[in-house]
Motif scaffolding. Structure first.
Motif, PDB file in Angstrom:
ATOM      1  N   HIS A 114      -2.384   4.128  -1.572  1.00 27.71           N
ATOM      2  CA  HIS A 114      -1.880   2.902  -1.352  1.00 27.71           C
ATOM      3  C   HIS A 114      -0.355   2.990  -0.956  1.00 27.71           C
ATOM      4  O   HIS A 114       0.130   3.945  -1.798  1.00 27.71           O
ATOM      5  CB  HIS A 114      -2.364   1.938  -2.387  1.00 27.71           C
ATOM      6  CG  HIS A 114      -1.476   2.074  -3.816  1.00 27.71           C
ATOM      7  ND1 HIS A 114      -0.321   1.372  -3.814  1.00 27.71           N
ATOM      8  CD2 HIS A 114      -1.651   2.865  -4.944  1.00 27.71           C
ATOM      9  CE1 HIS A 114       0.034   1.532  -5.257  1.00 27.71           C
ATOM     10  NE2 HIS A 114      -0.598   2.331  -5.691  1.00 27.71           N
ATOM     11  N   ASP A 141       4.690   5.420  -7.894  1.00 24.67           N
ATOM     12  CA  ASP A 141       3.616   4.503  -7.445  1.00 24.67           C
ATOM     13  C   ASP A 141       3.848   3.717  -6.414  1.00 24.67           C
ATOM     14  O   ASP A 141       4.553   2.524  -6.441  1.00 24.67           O
ATOM     15  CB  ASP A 141       3.273   3.726  -8.947  1.00 24.67           C
ATOM     16  CG  ASP A 141       2.033   2.705  -8.508  1.00 24.67           C
ATOM     17  OD1 ASP A 141       1.483   3.083  -7.709  1.00 24.67           O
ATOM     18  OD2 ASP A 141       2.085   1.935  -9.614  1.00 24.67           O
ATOM     19  N   ASN A 142       3.762   3.930  -5.143  1.00 28.48           N
ATOM     20  CA  ASN A 142       2.844   5.225  -4.981  1.00 28.48           C
ATOM     21  C   ASN A 142       3.445   5.847  -3.639  1.00 28.48           C
ATOM     22  O   ASN A 142       2.706   6.046  -2.667  1.00 28.48           O
ATOM     23  CB  ASN A 142       1.441   4.760  -4.688  1.00 28.48           C
ATOM     24  CG  ASN A 142       0.693   6.157  -4.574  1.00 28.48           C
ATOM     25  OD1 ASN A 142       1.007   7.128  -4.810  1.00 28.48           O
ATOM     26  ND2 ASN A 142      -0.431   5.997  -3.853  1.00 28.48           N
ATOM     27  N   GLU A 175      -3.261  -2.763  -3.207  1.00 25.84           N
ATOM     28  CA  GLU A 175      -3.708  -2.024  -4.345  1.00 25.84           C
ATOM     29  C   GLU A 175      -3.501  -2.907  -5.501  1.00 25.84           C
ATOM     30  O   GLU A 175      -4.217  -2.779  -6.559  1.00 25.84           O
ATOM     31  CB  GLU A 175      -3.567  -0.484  -4.245  1.00 25.84           C
ATOM     32  CG  GLU A 175      -4.099   0.287  -5.204  1.00 25.84           C
ATOM     33  CD  GLU A 175      -3.514   0.469  -6.367  1.00 25.84           C
ATOM     34  OE1 GLU A 175      -4.396   0.978  -7.498  1.00 25.84           O
ATOM     35  OE2 GLU A 175      -2.419   0.047  -6.662  1.00 25.84           O
ATOM     36  N   GLU A 176      -2.359  -3.106  -5.442  1.00 22.12           N
ATOM     37  CA  GLU A 176      -1.520  -3.504  -6.825  1.00 22.12           C
ATOM     38  C   GLU A 176      -1.960  -4.949  -7.162  1.00 22.12           C
ATOM     39  O   GLU A 176      -1.984  -5.224  -8.361  1.00 22.12           O
ATOM     40  CB  GLU A 176       0.032  -3.599  -6.714  1.00 22.12           C
ATOM     41  CG  GLU A 176       0.936  -2.098  -6.563  1.00 22.12           C
ATOM     42  CD  GLU A 176       0.684  -1.324  -7.695  1.00 22.12           C
ATOM     43  OE1 GLU A 176       0.129  -1.494  -8.593  1.00 22.12           O
ATOM     44  OE2 GLU A 176       1.655  -0.257  -7.380  1.00 22.12           O
ATOM     45  N   ASP A 203      -2.807   8.804  -6.044  1.00 22.84           N
ATOM     46  CA  ASP A 203      -2.187   7.645  -6.432  1.00 22.84           C
ATOM     47  C   ASP A 203      -1.271   7.997  -7.751  1.00 22.84           C
ATOM     48  O   ASP A 203      -1.638   8.514  -8.813  1.00 22.84           O
ATOM     49  CB  ASP A 203      -3.067   6.590  -7.150  1.00 22.84           C
ATOM     50  CG  ASP A 203      -2.376   5.185  -7.470  1.00 22.84           C
ATOM     51  OD1 ASP A 203      -1.172   5.273  -7.295  1.00 22.84           O
ATOM     52  OD2 ASP A 203      -2.988   4.248  -7.652  1.00 22.84           O
ATOM     53  N   MET A 204       0.037   8.397  -7.401  1.00 19.77           N
ATOM     54  CA  MET A 204       1.194   8.582  -8.524  1.00 19.77           C
ATOM     55  C   MET A 204       0.895  10.210  -8.776  1.00 19.77           C
ATOM     56  O   MET A 204       0.336  10.539  -9.826  1.00 19.77           O
ATOM     57  CB  MET A 204       0.977   7.787  -9.914  1.00 19.77           C
ATOM     58  CG  MET A 204       1.368   6.361  -9.766  1.00 19.77           C
ATOM     59  SD  MET A 204       0.666   5.561 -11.315  1.00 19.77           S
ATOM     60  CE  MET A 204       2.333   6.296 -12.458  1.00 19.77           C
TER      61      MET A 204
END
Ligand SMILES: [Zn+2]
Length: 409
Positions: A114, A141-142, A175-176, A203-204
């Motif tokens: 994302h 992120d991210n 995404e968040e 992711d991250m």
């Protein structure tokens, strides 16, 4: 002549170096620095900052030679989102960014991450106090995973190998706000879902710490992962812990729920998570280069397998039981890379029950409300049984010392 010889030596050593290190830390840093700069205003879903990031991604897909695989012959797949701002619902348009490496194959591997984040703190999700109108740059992120999508797209489009699969590269939005972009994609796919062999999510991946290693989720969603990954990780001297589940807090979940084998790569939580301090100066670009090398290796192995990886339901007995569904929490960030018994704490939030009770980062909770805590799921079970204001006992290890405190939820 002497000079020429010297040049030749230089040339050959630099070639060896680039073959060993296929991903460049400086390119990684360049993308993360830009995506996580204030100019992108934290890439809040459907904001101007996010549109800027979408255009950046689409331009790079185009210059890598990927085909536009969004809607109406563009790189974008727009979708409607409802965003609650100060209690009022706002209808807005967000967009996934999609590029296709078309090798004329029957099957396709999806590589995604994302690119949205928390913007200026109006869209919920911020853990910073008084976060409104402050830019949440979201470097780890991210921007880190978005950079992974960009660099893997460049690598596979530019390697002069015609793979046996096609590759679909996707930057997800929303995404968040609850995996909105990937949910939309899997409901309205731009290639048949049946043609997707596997989905790899990042992711991250920007805070690699060699002592903690990498966290790889989705391990149980295909037997292929256990056959492919251990050798590759060993060659790179990379430590990792695994989570079998295909359901987690990122976009791979949407694909897993469509019976597609998934993998999610993650370097772990930290005290800047979802705060305005998640900035690009804290990114380990060398570490990310190594992670991308590992992922490229996984993709190449997958591409060369005679058979599809094959989906396995990695039953998650706690599906849906994410911490946000609970009325109470301790206000701690678990260390997901911890493989011992108990819940190891990576960070505690200020003025929340754990901190008030004297629990600190590094402590390992072994008992809560009379229940033995072996894994994070035991912890989640306990949370599900309690209401705000209730008092329980917590037992934890600090080093070798066992301590018991009272916690008020
Ligand atoms: Zn994320």
């Amino acid at each position: 002549m002497k000079k020429l010889f010297f040049l030749l030596v230089l040339f050959s050593t630099s070639c060896q170096w680039s073959a060993a290190q296929i991903f460049s830390a400086s390119d990684i840093k360049k993308h993360v620095d830009l995506l996580a700069s204030d100019a992108f205003e934290g890439r809040g879903t459907a904001t101007l900052g996010e549109i800027k990031a979408a255009n950046y991604l689409a331009d790079l897909f185009k210059s890598a030679g990927l085909k536009a695989a969004g809607t109406n012959g563009t790189y974008f797949q727009p979708f409607q989102v409802t965003i609650g701002i100060d209690g009022f619902p706002h209808q807005m348009i967000a967009r996934n960014v999609i590029g296709f490496l078309d090798n004329g194959a029957e099957k396709t591997i999806v590589v995604g991450g994302h690119y949205d984040h928390l913007g200026k703190g109006y869209q919920s999700g911020s853990l910073s106090p008084d976060s409104k109108n402050l830019i949440h740059n979201g470097a780890d992120d991210n921007a880190s995973g978005t950079t992974g999508v960009i660099e893997l797209a460049k690598y596979f489009a530019g390697n002069s190998v015609k793979e046996k699969h096609n590759f679909l590269f996707i930057g997800f939005s929303g995404e968040e706000l609850g995996l909105l972009g990937s949910k939309y994609y899997t409901e309205s796919p731009t290639i048949p879902l049946k043609s997707i062999s596997a989905m790899i999510n990042m992711d991250m991946i920007g805070r690699y710490n060699p002592d903690k290693g990498l966290i790889i989720s989705g391990w149980g969603t295909s037997a292929a992962w256990g056959e492919i990954i251990p050798d590759l990780a060993k060659k790179q001297n990379m430590k990792y812990t695994i989570d079998s589940s295909g359901v987690g807090a990122s976009d791979h979940t949407s694909f897993y729920l469509k019976d597609i084998p998934v993998l999610q790569f993650f370097t772990g939580t930290h005290s800047d998570y979802h705060k305005t301090s998640d900035d690009s100066d804290k990114i380990n670009a060398e570490g990310e280069a190594n992670i991308l090398k590992l992922i490229a290796g996984v993709l190449e192995k997958l591409d060369n397998e005679k058979q599809d990886p094959g989906f396995l339901p990695a039953g998650n007995p706690h599906a849906g039981a994410t911490t946000s569904n609970f009325k109470v929490t301790l206000g701690v960030m678990p260390d997901y890379s911890f493989s011992g018994k108990g819940l190891k704490i990576d960070a505690v939030s200020k003025a929340r029950p754990a901190e008030i009770a004297g629990i600190q980062a590094g402590d390992v909770i072994t008992k809560l409300a009379g229940k033995t805590i072996n894994t994070i799921y035991d912890y989640m079970d306990v949370l599900g049984d309690h209401e705000k204001g209730e008092q329980v006992e917590a037992e934890f290890l600090r080093g070798t010392e066992t301590k018991v405190v009272k916690v008020i939820f």
